[in-house]
Design an enzyme around this catalytic site. Structure first.
Site, PDB file in Angstrom:
ATOM      1  N   THR A   1       0.834  -1.201   0.000  1.00 55.62           N
ATOM      2  CA  THR A   1       0.000   0.000   0.000  1.00 55.62           C
ATOM      3  C   THR A   1       0.865   1.245   0.000  1.00 55.62           C
ATOM      4  OG1 THR A   1      -1.616   1.285   1.307  1.00 55.62           O
ATOM      5  CG2 THR A   1      -0.133  -0.148   2.527  1.00 55.62           C
ATOM      6  N   ASP A   2       0.312   2.335  -0.523  1.00 53.36           N
ATOM      7  CA  ASP A   2       1.017   3.613  -0.451  1.00 53.36           C
ATOM      8  C   ASP A   2       1.179   4.101   0.983  1.00 53.36           C
ATOM      9  OD1 ASP A   2      -1.725   4.069  -0.103  1.00 53.36           O
ATOM     10  OD2 ASP A   2      -1.734   5.954  -1.217  1.00 53.36           O
ATOM     11  N   GLU A   3       0.352   3.597   1.881  1.00 50.90           N
ATOM     12  CA  GLU A   3       0.362   4.092   3.254  1.00 50.90           C
ATOM     13  C   GLU A   3       1.627   3.710   4.025  1.00 50.90           C
ATOM     14  OE1 GLU A   3      -3.206   4.099   5.579  1.00 50.90           O
ATOM     15  OE2 GLU A   3      -4.448   3.647   3.842  1.00 50.90           O
TER      16      GLU A   3
ATOM     17  N   TYR B   1      -2.678  -0.316  10.732  1.00 55.25           N
ATOM     18  CA  TYR B   1      -2.807  -0.975   9.431  1.00 55.25           C
ATOM     19  C   TYR B   1      -1.544  -0.812   8.596  1.00 55.25           C
ATOM     20  CZ  TYR B   1      -3.723  -1.113   4.425  1.00 55.25           C
ATOM     21  OH  TYR B   1      -3.618  -1.337   3.068  1.00 55.25           O
TER      22      TYR B   1
ATOM     23  N   LYS C   1       1.351  -3.536   7.303  1.00 54.15           N
ATOM     24  CA  LYS C   1       1.721  -3.724   5.901  1.00 54.15           C
ATOM     25  C   LYS C   1       3.214  -3.479   5.689  1.00 54.15           C
ATOM     26  CE  LYS C   1      -0.668  -4.450   2.812  1.00 54.15           C
ATOM     27  NZ  LYS C   1      -1.096  -5.731   2.176  1.00 54.15           N
TER      28      LYS C   1
END
Length: 316
Positions: A123-125, A147, A151
């Protein structure tokens, strides 16, 4: 002909990749533990293909890999709000699940065929937020919530297993995915559901956070492009190049729902603020575009049909 595992095949993003792989004639073994967000109706579609086999299993408990070329890992707990309330399942799926897949690949015998490549959907997060500019693949990981931390943990395990055990991988970091098939805890389907119920849409932090919107089918196309390239041990950002504030997104949803955005603020509740809220995500995806990928879906062209779908199909 390729043989692939696709984990999370009944989830929103994984279903798009499953559909593309099946239409290519690949042999697909779909794995899904069937959480509340899974769409079991997809099995009726996928089971029409003779090249599809389904296995109901949690990736952290999977104990065998059949012969395959790729393990495409979409399986994940993905809702930030849920991770803030209770992070245990996020650690189980996004960290321990990834470790288990890595070990299954690591211990796979190579006397008959090469060990499979892990293609992992991150994910970009994991980069954290960025107020100006865009993250590139070599930027440091600075996750902001449970979250994204889980990741990032999965990504770091992949790097370690690659260096220590020689596991081959590709990591794909997409921005905010949208499209038909999302469970209504995500912004677009949740907004439609609230409008149908006469409830206000809760916009965190006054609707100012900026998100880059990417259609799930464009993400699936990126997976195919990476596999077609034959490249391994690479990281690819995938963005699509379209960003807007959450308030602008919701305004467009309201316009699609009612046919007008006059007095759209009456449908909004701005009183909520979320812990760990990132102000803006943005990625530079020029590396991916260099291997013959470009987005084919555009938010302003897709939003009407997506809103109409959720108006016609209520999801509990």
């Amino acid at each position: 002909m390729k043989i692939v595992y696709i984990t999370g095949c009944l989830g929103f993003m994984g279903s798009y990749a499953t559909r593309r792989a099946l239409k290519r004639g690949w042999m697909v073994r779909g794995v899904d533990k069937i959480t509340y967000a899974a769409d079991v109706e997809l099995l009726h579609e996928f089971n029409q293909y003779p090249n599809f086999i389904f296995e109901k299993e949690d990736i952290k408990d999977l104990n065998h890999l059949y012969d395959c070329d790729y393990v495409i890992n979409y399986a994940a707990e993905s809702h930030v709000g849920n991770s803030i309330v209770n992070s245990r399942e996020f650690i189980d799926s996004n960290v321990m699940g990834v470790k288990n897949l890595l070990d299954l690949i690591r211990f796979k015998q190579s006397n008959c065929n090469d060990k499979p490549v892990l293609l992992h959907i991150s994910t970009d997060e994991v980069y954290g937020d960025i107020e100006d500019g865009a993250h590139i693949e070599t930027d440091l990981l600075k996750p902001s919530n449970p979250y994204s931390a889980a990741k990032a943990g999965g990504d770091m395990l992949i790097f370690a297993w690659a260096r220590t055990y020689g596991v081959k991988y590709n990591i794909l970091r997409p921005t905010n995915n949208y499209g038909i098939g999302q469970y209504p805890e995500k912004l677009i389907p949740l907004s439609v559901k609230n409008l149908m119920r006469g409830k206000k849409i809760r916009l965190h932090n006054n609707g100012t956070p900026v998100r880059n919107w990417l259609h799930a089918d464009d993400t699936a196309a990126a997976v195919m492009a990476i596999i077609d390239s034959g490249k391994t041990n690479e990281i690819y950002n995938i963005a699509g190049g379209f960003e807007q504030t959450n308030s602008d997104t919701v305004r467009k949803i309201i316009k699609s729902f009612y046919g007008t955005d006059d007095n759209w603020e009456q449908y909004i509740d701005m009183s909520y603020s979320r812990e760990g809220q990132d102000v803006r995500y943005a990625l530079d995806d020029s590396k991916l575009r260099a291997i013959n990928w470009t987005p084919q879906r555009y938010f302003d062209e897709e939003i009407d049909s997506i809103v109409r779908h959720y108006k016609e199909k209520f999801i509990w």
